[in-house]
Scaffold this active site. Structure first.
Site, PDB file in Angstrom:
ATOM      1  N   LYS A  35       0.862  -1.186   0.000  1.00 42.19           N
ATOM      2  CA  LYS A  35       0.000   0.000   0.000  1.00 42.19           C
ATOM      3  C   LYS A  35       0.889   1.223   0.000  1.00 42.19           C
ATOM      4  O   LYS A  35       2.021   1.172   0.499  1.00 42.19           O
ATOM      5  CB  LYS A  35      -0.881   0.017   1.267  1.00 42.19           C
TER       6      LYS A  35
ATOM      7  N   GLY B  17     -22.825   4.362  -3.587  1.00 45.57           N
ATOM      8  CA  GLY B  17     -21.769   4.913  -4.437  1.00 45.57           C
ATOM      9  C   GLY B  17     -21.393   3.880  -5.484  1.00 45.57           C
ATOM     10  O   GLY B  17     -22.247   3.127  -5.970  1.00 45.57           O
ATOM     11  N   ASN B  18     -20.103   3.821  -5.804  1.00 44.34           N
ATOM     12  CA  ASN B  18     -19.649   2.894  -6.846  1.00 44.34           C
ATOM     13  C   ASN B  18     -20.063   1.457  -6.531  1.00 44.34           C
ATOM     14  O   ASN B  18     -20.761   0.808  -7.319  1.00 44.34           O
ATOM     15  CB  ASN B  18     -18.118   3.034  -6.969  1.00 44.34           C
ATOM     16  N   ALA B  19     -19.651   0.957  -5.366  1.00 44.19           N
ATOM     17  CA  ALA B  19     -19.911  -0.447  -5.029  1.00 44.19           C
ATOM     18  C   ALA B  19     -21.421  -0.700  -4.865  1.00 44.19           C
ATOM     19  O   ALA B  19     -21.962  -1.682  -5.397  1.00 44.19           O
ATOM     20  CB  ALA B  19     -19.156  -0.818  -3.757  1.00 44.19           C
ATOM     21  N   GLY B  20     -22.124   0.168  -4.149  1.00 41.05           N
ATOM     22  CA  GLY B  20     -23.541  -0.041  -3.859  1.00 41.05           C
ATOM     23  C   GLY B  20     -24.417  -0.010  -5.098  1.00 41.05           C
ATOM     24  O   GLY B  20     -25.323  -0.844  -5.256  1.00 41.05           O
TER      25      GLY B  20
HETATM   26  P1  NAD Z   1     -18.190   5.813  -2.886  1.00 45.93           P
HETATM   27  O1  NAD Z   1     -17.581   7.032  -2.315  1.00 45.93           O
HETATM   28  O2  NAD Z   1     -18.434   5.726  -4.354  1.00 45.93           O
HETATM   29  O3  NAD Z   1     -19.611   5.548  -2.176  1.00 45.93           O
HETATM   30  C1  NAD Z   1     -19.835   5.611  -0.803  1.00 45.93           C
HETATM   31  C2  NAD Z   1     -21.338   5.754  -0.579  1.00 45.93           C
HETATM   32  O4  NAD Z   1     -21.598   5.694   0.822  1.00 45.93           O
HETATM   33  C3  NAD Z   1     -21.929   7.070  -1.076  1.00 45.93           C
HETATM   34  O5  NAD Z   1     -23.154   6.810  -1.707  1.00 45.93           O
HETATM   35  C4  NAD Z   1     -22.202   7.845   0.225  1.00 45.93           C
HETATM   36  O6  NAD Z   1     -23.305   8.720   0.099  1.00 45.93           O
HETATM   37  C5  NAD Z   1     -22.518   6.716   1.156  1.00 45.93           C
HETATM   38  N1  NAD Z   1     -22.391   7.084   2.559  1.00 45.93           N
HETATM   39  C6  NAD Z   1     -21.491   7.911   3.162  1.00 45.93           C
HETATM   40  N2  NAD Z   1     -21.774   8.008   4.466  1.00 45.93           N
HETATM   41  C7  NAD Z   1     -22.837   7.215   4.684  1.00 45.93           C
HETATM   42  C8  NAD Z   1     -23.593   6.887   5.827  1.00 45.93           C
HETATM   43  N3  NAD Z   1     -23.315   7.428   7.014  1.00 45.93           N
HETATM   44  N4  NAD Z   1     -24.587   5.993   5.678  1.00 45.93           N
HETATM   45  C9  NAD Z   1     -24.904   5.465   4.475  1.00 45.93           C
HETATM   46  N5  NAD Z   1     -24.242   5.756   3.369  1.00 45.93           N
HETATM   47  C10 NAD Z   1     -23.232   6.629   3.479  1.00 45.93           C
HETATM   48  O7  NAD Z   1     -17.287   4.610  -2.383  1.00 45.93           O
HETATM   49  P2  NAD Z   1     -17.178   3.118  -2.963  1.00 45.93           P
HETATM   50  O8  NAD Z   1     -16.039   3.070  -3.911  1.00 45.93           O
HETATM   51  O9  NAD Z   1     -18.510   2.617  -3.374  1.00 45.93           O
HETATM   52  O10 NAD Z   1     -16.705   2.358  -1.646  1.00 45.93           O
HETATM   53  C11 NAD Z   1     -17.621   1.993  -0.625  1.00 45.93           C
HETATM   54  C12 NAD Z   1     -16.937   1.044   0.319  1.00 45.93           C
HETATM   55  O11 NAD Z   1     -16.469  -0.084  -0.414  1.00 45.93           O
HETATM   56  C13 NAD Z   1     -15.705   1.622   1.043  1.00 45.93           C
HETATM   57  O12 NAD Z   1     -15.619   1.043   2.323  1.00 45.93           O
HETATM   58  C14 NAD Z   1     -14.567   1.130   0.187  1.00 45.93           C
HETATM   59  O13 NAD Z   1     -13.353   1.050   0.929  1.00 45.93           O
HETATM   60  C15 NAD Z   1     -15.079  -0.240  -0.195  1.00 45.93           C
HETATM   61  N6  NAD Z   1     -14.409  -0.761  -1.390  1.00 45.93           N
HETATM   62  C16 NAD Z   1     -14.635  -0.220  -2.625  1.00 45.93           C
HETATM   63  C17 NAD Z   1     -13.955  -0.737  -3.714  1.00 45.93           C
HETATM   64  C18 NAD Z   1     -14.186  -0.201  -5.104  1.00 45.93           C
HETATM   65  O14 NAD Z   1     -13.631  -0.780  -6.044  1.00 45.93           O
HETATM   66  N7  NAD Z   1     -15.000   0.815  -5.296  1.00 45.93           N
HETATM   67  C19 NAD Z   1     -13.032  -1.796  -3.545  1.00 45.93           C
HETATM   68  C20 NAD Z   1     -12.834  -2.335  -2.269  1.00 45.93           C
HETATM   69  C21 NAD Z   1     -13.537  -1.800  -1.191  1.00 45.93           C
END
Ligand code: NAD
Length: 416
Positions: free
Chosen positions: A105, A219-222
């Site tokens: 990292k 967000g992206n993952a959701g």
């Molecule tokens: P993102 O920033 O695109 O989305 C995060 C989402 O969470 C947003 O919709 C935001 O509004 C929401 N959020 C923030 N605070 C909140 C709360 N209190 N309650 C509910 N929702 C809330 O991020 P992402 O890339 O989707 O990542 C989300 C998680 O997945 C993180 O923990 C990240 O480390 C993990 N992750 C993502 C990836 C990836 O490839 N995108 C890979 C591994 C892990």
């Protein structure tokens, strides 16, 4: 959330797995620490003509199974202990999905929200000038992470190639497609998670076609999980979704594609036609087959774990569950797919990008999906087999699979 520093938590998690695996003292001690780490002082000319000095880090935690791999974070509160912890977790993540890589990292203490594009480019290039000689497809391969983007990866690759004097796209992953990125990286994290939900549902005899699901964090993952769940499982009802501003609920189901469109157009979930409001706490306690925490760390604690009613919890977010909650969920019979297994689809497709760059031949999207499905399904099965032997919670099972693989590689190399 725990007040311990993240690296102390990572070490504690390892200690528990090491104890259960009966690791000898030398192997255990070797795995408790990064094998190598670098601290940099990075001078960057800012747009106003003043030179600012930034701190940067790169931790190569363990390379017994292959070159180290892991993202570079740009964050104002970055610390060496956060980078060490994340590098350790990458080591276990690459091992649990059985890709021939170690864990690493990187980080720079900076606030990219206050920087121009030119300043970001100069910072990216400065970091590569400092760390470049320690990187490479056979050494250490970075990727994007918090606040770093495909564009930043492209600048870093370009600086590396300029220093080395030859083409070297595999030095870094998460690149834009025109400079060697892979198809399928965008939804890889969610897709990998849904593949293993499908496997877990089979093992638990859940009728996937009628499965109900809920998503915290859009967000992206959701967002990708919302649309991929019915696509991969052949059906499903999205009961609820939330983001930082609140959420929406409908017992009869929400249309995931329409909900994604609504979020992209309006910037929020609230106001979606035909849905009732639901809070971020309520969604976690909803009765459903699958719950996807996809937002923040530390949301499932000893306080609310007893109220979780989902049958499967697929942790797309990093660290959503505290150690106390893990035990409660296990006793309650909630089947947890732990973060470093559930969200490993992202690093797996990053590895595919590295492979494609190295043999200079690019796969179709269908090829990427097929290979990702195989990797995730195999990883799930390894953890499932471990769970049949141990009867402990699944995070510990996943740790035991991963740590045993890294320990074995250390032994075969003659390090311990
Ligand atoms: P993102 O920033 O695109 O989305 C995060 C989402 O969470 C947003 O919709 C935001 O509004 C929401 N959020 C923030 N605070 C909140 C709360 N209190 N309650 C509910 N929702 C809330 O991020 P992402 O890339 O989707 O990542 C989300 C998680 O997945 C993180 O923990 C990240 O480390 C993990 N992750 C993502 C990836 C990836 O490839 N995108 C890979 C591994 C892990």
């Amino acid at each position: 959330m725990s007040t311990l520093n993240p690296f102390a938590i990572a070490q504690q998690q390892l200690d528990e797995a090491a104890k259960r695996l009966g690791l000898d003292a030398a192997t255990h001690e070797l795995l408790r620490w990064p094998m190598r780490e670098y601290h940099f002082t990075l001078p960057v000319k800012m747009d106003n003509g003043v030179t600012r000095i930034f701190k940067g880090y790169r931790v190569q935690y363990n390379n017994a199974r292959g070159p180290t791999k892991g993202g570079i974070r740009w964050h104002p509160e970055e610390t060496i202990d956060t980078v060490r912890a994340l590098a350790a977790w990458m080591t276990w993540k690459t091992a649990v999905v059985d890709i021939p890589l170690g864990g690493g990292k990187g980080g720079i203490v900076c606030n990219p929200k206050e920087m121009s594009n030119g300043e970001k480019e100069r910072l990216a290039r400065s970091y590569i000038r400092a760390v470049g000689r320690e990187l490479g497809v056979h050494r250490d391969v970075p990727a994007p992470d918090v606040y770093t983007t495909p564009q930043i990866m492209a600048w870093m690759m370009d600086e590396y190639e300029t220093i080395m004097g030859h083409s070297h796209p595999a030095v870094i992953t998460g690149k834009p497609l025109p400079v060697g990125g892979s198809q399928g990286r965008g939804d890889a994290t969610a897709r990998g998670g849904v593949y293993i939900v499908r496997e877990a549902a089979k093992a638990m005899n859940i009728n996937v076609k009628n499965s109900s699901y809920a998503i915290q964090g859009f967000g992206n993952a959701g967002q990708f999980a919302a649309t991929l769940h019915p696509e991969i499982l052949g059906g499903g009802r999205l009961l609820a979704a939330t983001d930082s501003r609140g959420g929406v609920f409908n017992r009869d189901g929400l249309d995931p594609n329409a909900l994604v469109k609504h979020k992209l157009e309006s910037g929020a979930l609230t106001g979606f036609p035909g849905a009732k409001p639901i809070s971020n706490d309520e969604i976690l306690e909803l009765e459903c087959d699958v719950l996807y925490p996809a937002a923040l760390e530390g949301v499932i604690t000893a306080k609310n774990a007893g109220n979780i009613k989902a049958k499967i919890m697929c942790e797309l977010a990093n660290g959503p569950t505290t150690p106390e909650a893990d035990k409660i969920l296990f006793e309650k019979g909630v089947y947890v797919l732990p973060d470093f297994l559930a969200n490993a689809g992202g690093v797996t497709v990053s590895y595919f990008e590295q492979v494609q760059n190295t043999y200079n031949y690019y796969w179709s999207l269908a090829d990427v999906h097929q290979q990702l499905d195989r990797k995730m399904t195999d990883a799930y099965k390894s953890v499932y087999e471990m769970s049949k032997k141990t009867k402990v919670h699944n995070r510990l099972n996943a740790y035991m699979v991963a740590v045993a693989r890294v320990a074995e590689a250390c032994k075969i190399r003659g390090w311990v």
